[in-house]
Design a protein around this motif. Structure first.
Motif, PDB file in Angstrom:
ATOM      1  N   ALA A 150       5.001  -0.827  -8.739  1.00  0.00           N
ATOM      2  CA  ALA A 150       4.708  -1.727  -7.621  1.00  0.00           C
ATOM      3  C   ALA A 150       5.291  -1.184  -6.322  1.00  0.00           C
ATOM      4  O   ALA A 150       6.362  -0.571  -6.317  1.00  0.00           O
ATOM      5  CB  ALA A 150       5.300  -3.105  -7.915  1.00  0.00           C
ATOM      6  N   ALA A 151       4.576  -1.436  -5.212  1.00  0.00           N
ATOM      7  CA  ALA A 151       5.071  -1.102  -3.870  1.00  0.00           C
ATOM      8  C   ALA A 151       4.947  -2.344  -2.997  1.00  0.00           C
ATOM      9  O   ALA A 151       4.053  -3.169  -3.212  1.00  0.00           O
ATOM     10  CB  ALA A 151       4.253   0.044  -3.284  1.00  0.00           C
ATOM     11  N   TYR A 152       5.836  -2.455  -2.015  1.00  0.00           N
ATOM     12  CA  TYR A 152       5.896  -3.667  -1.187  1.00  0.00           C
ATOM     13  C   TYR A 152       5.816  -3.297   0.295  1.00  0.00           C
ATOM     14  O   TYR A 152       6.843  -3.050   0.928  1.00  0.00           O
ATOM     15  CB  TYR A 152       7.192  -4.439  -1.486  1.00  0.00           C
ATOM     16  N   PRO A 153       4.596  -3.250   0.858  1.00  0.00           N
ATOM     17  CA  PRO A 153       4.438  -2.847   2.267  1.00  0.00           C
ATOM     18  C   PRO A 153       5.303  -3.664   3.231  1.00  0.00           C
ATOM     19  O   PRO A 153       5.744  -3.149   4.252  1.00  0.00           O
ATOM     20  CB  PRO A 153       2.949  -3.080   2.538  1.00  0.00           C
ATOM     21  N   GLU A 154       5.539  -4.937   2.903  1.00  0.00           N
ATOM     22  CA  GLU A 154       6.342  -5.778   3.795  1.00  0.00           C
ATOM     23  C   GLU A 154       7.759  -5.995   3.258  1.00  0.00           C
ATOM     24  O   GLU A 154       8.488  -6.856   3.731  1.00  0.00           O
ATOM     25  CB  GLU A 154       5.607  -7.106   4.023  1.00  0.00           C
ATOM     26  N   GLY A 155       8.121  -5.193   2.253  1.00  0.00           N
ATOM     27  CA  GLY A 155       9.470  -5.252   1.697  1.00  0.00           C
ATOM     28  C   GLY A 155       9.574  -6.199   0.514  1.00  0.00           C
ATOM     29  O   GLY A 155       8.994  -7.283   0.517  1.00  0.00           O
ATOM     30  N   HIS A 156      10.312  -5.778  -0.510  1.00  0.00           N
ATOM     31  CA  HIS A 156      10.575  -6.650  -1.663  1.00  0.00           C
ATOM     32  C   HIS A 156      11.458  -7.802  -1.198  1.00  0.00           C
ATOM     33  O   HIS A 156      12.381  -7.599  -0.400  1.00  0.00           O
ATOM     34  CB  HIS A 156      11.280  -5.841  -2.763  1.00  0.00           C
ATOM     35  N   TYR A 191       0.483  -2.278   6.005  1.00  0.00           N
ATOM     36  CA  TYR A 191       0.170  -1.337   4.925  1.00  0.00           C
ATOM     37  C   TYR A 191       0.098   0.090   5.464  1.00  0.00           C
ATOM     38  O   TYR A 191       0.655   1.023   4.868  1.00  0.00           O
ATOM     39  CB  TYR A 191      -1.154  -1.707   4.241  1.00  0.00           C
ATOM     40  N   LEU A 192      -0.590   0.276   6.609  1.00  0.00           N
ATOM     41  CA  LEU A 192      -0.765   1.629   7.148  1.00  0.00           C
ATOM     42  C   LEU A 192       0.569   2.227   7.592  1.00  0.00           C
ATOM     43  O   LEU A 192       0.843   3.409   7.350  1.00  0.00           O
ATOM     44  CB  LEU A 192      -1.763   1.601   8.322  1.00  0.00           C
ATOM     45  N   ARG A 193       1.419   1.393   8.195  1.00  0.00           N
ATOM     46  CA  ARG A 193       2.758   1.878   8.597  1.00  0.00           C
ATOM     47  C   ARG A 193       3.564   2.265   7.356  1.00  0.00           C
ATOM     48  O   ARG A 193       4.253   3.277   7.339  1.00  0.00           O
ATOM     49  CB  ARG A 193       3.512   0.798   9.397  1.00  0.00           C
ATOM     50  N   PHE A 194       3.470   1.434   6.334  1.00  0.00           N
ATOM     51  CA  PHE A 194       4.194   1.680   5.084  1.00  0.00           C
ATOM     52  C   PHE A 194       3.726   3.001   4.455  1.00  0.00           C
ATOM     53  O   PHE A 194       4.540   3.810   4.001  1.00  0.00           O
ATOM     54  CB  PHE A 194       3.967   0.515   4.117  1.00  0.00           C
ATOM     55  N   ARG A 195       2.434   3.219   4.452  1.00  0.00           N
ATOM     56  CA  ARG A 195       1.873   4.453   3.883  1.00  0.00           C
ATOM     57  C   ARG A 195       2.438   5.680   4.624  1.00  0.00           C
ATOM     58  O   ARG A 195       2.813   6.667   3.993  1.00  0.00           O
ATOM     59  CB  ARG A 195       0.344   4.407   3.977  1.00  0.00           C
ATOM     60  N   ASP A 196       2.516   5.574   5.947  1.00  0.00           N
ATOM     61  CA  ASP A 196       3.084   6.679   6.754  1.00  0.00           C
ATOM     62  C   ASP A 196       4.557   6.902   6.406  1.00  0.00           C
ATOM     63  O   ASP A 196       5.015   8.040   6.288  1.00  0.00           O
ATOM     64  CB  ASP A 196       2.966   6.377   8.256  1.00  0.00           C
TER      65      ASP A 196
END
Length: 294
Positions: A150-156, A191-196
Motif C-alpha cells: 500500500a502507498a498513501y499519497p496524502e500520508g498514512h 497523487y502526482l506530487r507523491f509520485r514525483d
C-alpha cells in the motif's frame, strides 16, 4: 465552458481514444458476510472477469472468520474463473510461523500474487511486532511471490510526517515489493506530487492509483476522515440533495472517477486499481470508456 477548457476536454477524450491496449487494470473485492452480498459479489466478478484484469485482490480483516472467507473467495476465483487471484495478507494478528504456513498453503494452491499489509491495530496505543516491510521479507523467504503493497499519497494516518511515510514505502520496496497500490484519493495533484517524491527518494516501482467510484457520499466522508484522505471543496456540492436518489448519485460518482482516470492517463498513468466495493456497474463503465472491452 470556456474555449480553452473545451479544448482541454477534447484533448483528454482524444488521447483516451488513441490508447492502444497498453492500459492495465485490476480490481479489489471483499469477502461477503451475507447470502445477498455473496450473490452480488459473484455477479460482479462474472461481469468484470471478461475485461481481463491483470489480477483481482480480495481483502482480509483481522480474526480467523474473515480470514477463512477470504481464503474461500480466493479458492473459488481460482477454481471457477481464469482470473489471477491476489489475497490480502496482514501481519498484525498472526505469528511469523502462522504467516509462513499461510504463505506456503497459498503457494501450494497456485497463488502467486499477494497484497502485503500491516493491518489495523486492535488498540492504537499498541506497538506492532511486525510491519508490512517485514511481511514482504517473510513472503520472499517462503517463495518468489509477486507482491503489492500500500502507498498513501496524502500520508498514512499514523505517520508523524510525509517523509517518514515515504521512507516506510521505500523499505517495503527494498524488501522486495513489486508495485505499490495507492489509497483512494480525489486530489489528483496530491497523487502526482507523491509520485514525483517517490522517484526522488529512489522508489523505482510503479505507484498504481487506487480509484474509488463513489456511490454514497456520506459513507465516503466518514471513511475519508479515518484514512486521512482529502475531499476537495467541490465534491460535497456534487452530491448535495441526492441522499434519496441513488441513480443520480451513481452517475455523479462515475463521472468523477472517469474525469480522474482521464487526467491521470494524460499524465502517463497506464495502470489503474479499482476499489469496486463488490459492485460492477461503475467500474465496468469506466473501463469501457478507457477502451477496455470484453
Amino acid at each position: 465552458m470556456s474555449y480553452s477548457h473545451a479544448r482541454q476536454v477534447e484533448s483528454l477524450n482524444r488521447s483516451l481514444s488513441e490508447i492502444n491496449g497498453d492500459l492495465q487494470i485490476s480490481f479489489e473485492f471483499f469477502p461477503p458476510n451475507s447470502p445477498e452480498m455473496e450473490t452480488t459479489l459473484w455477479n460482479s466478478i462474472e461481469r468484470l472477469a471478461p475485461l481481463k484484469p491483470s489480477f483481482v485482490s480480495v481483502t482480509y480483516g483481522a480474526g480467523s472468520g474473515t480470514r477463512d472467507r477470504t481464503h474461500d473467495v480466493i479458492k473459488r476465483i481460482q477454481k471457477d474463473t481464469a482470473l489471477i487471484a491476489a489475497p490480502h495478507l496482514t501481519c498484525i494478528d498472526a505469528s511469523r510461523d502462522e504467516l509462513k504456513t499461510i504463505a506456503k498453503e497459498y503457494w501450494d494452491t497456485g497463488v502467486r500474487h499477494i497484497v502485503a499489509l500491516r493491518g489495523d491495530l486492535p488498540d492504537s496505543n499498541e506497538k506492532p511486532n511486525m510491519y508490512a516491510s517485514d511481511l514482504v521479507s517473510l513472503l520472499k523467504d517462503v517463495a518468489d511471490f509477486d507482491i503489492s503493497v500500500a502507498a498513501y499519497p496524502e500520508g498514512h494516518p499514523e505517520a508523524p510526517n510525509p517523509q517518514f511515510d515515504l521512507l516506510n514505502l521505500k523499505r517495503k520496496v527494498e524488501a522486495g515489493a513489486n508495485r505499490a497500490i495507492s489509497q483512494f484519493f480525489f486530489d489528483i495533484e496530491s497523487y502526482l506530487r507523491f509520485r514525483d517524491r517517490c522517484v526522488n527518494v529512489g522508489i523505482d516501482v510503479e505507484i498504481v492509483p487506487g480509484i474509488l467510484p463513489v456511490t454514497n457520499y456520506k459513507t465516503l466522508a466518514r471513511f475519508a476522515k479515518l484514512t486521512n484522505v482529502n475531499i476537495p471543496n467541490w465534491m460535497p456540492k456534487m452530491f448535495d440533495g441526492l441522499e434519496d436518489d441513488e441513480t443520480t448519485r451513481r452517475l455523479v460518482g462515475a463521472n468523477i472517477a472517469m474525469e480522474q482516470v482521464k487526467v491521470l492517463n494524460s499524465e502517463g498513468v497506464k495502470n489503474f486499481h479499482f476499489y469496486t466495493l463488490n459492485r460492477a456497474e461503475l467500474t465496468y463503465a469506466i473501463c469501457h470508456m478507457l477502451g477496455i472491452r470484453p
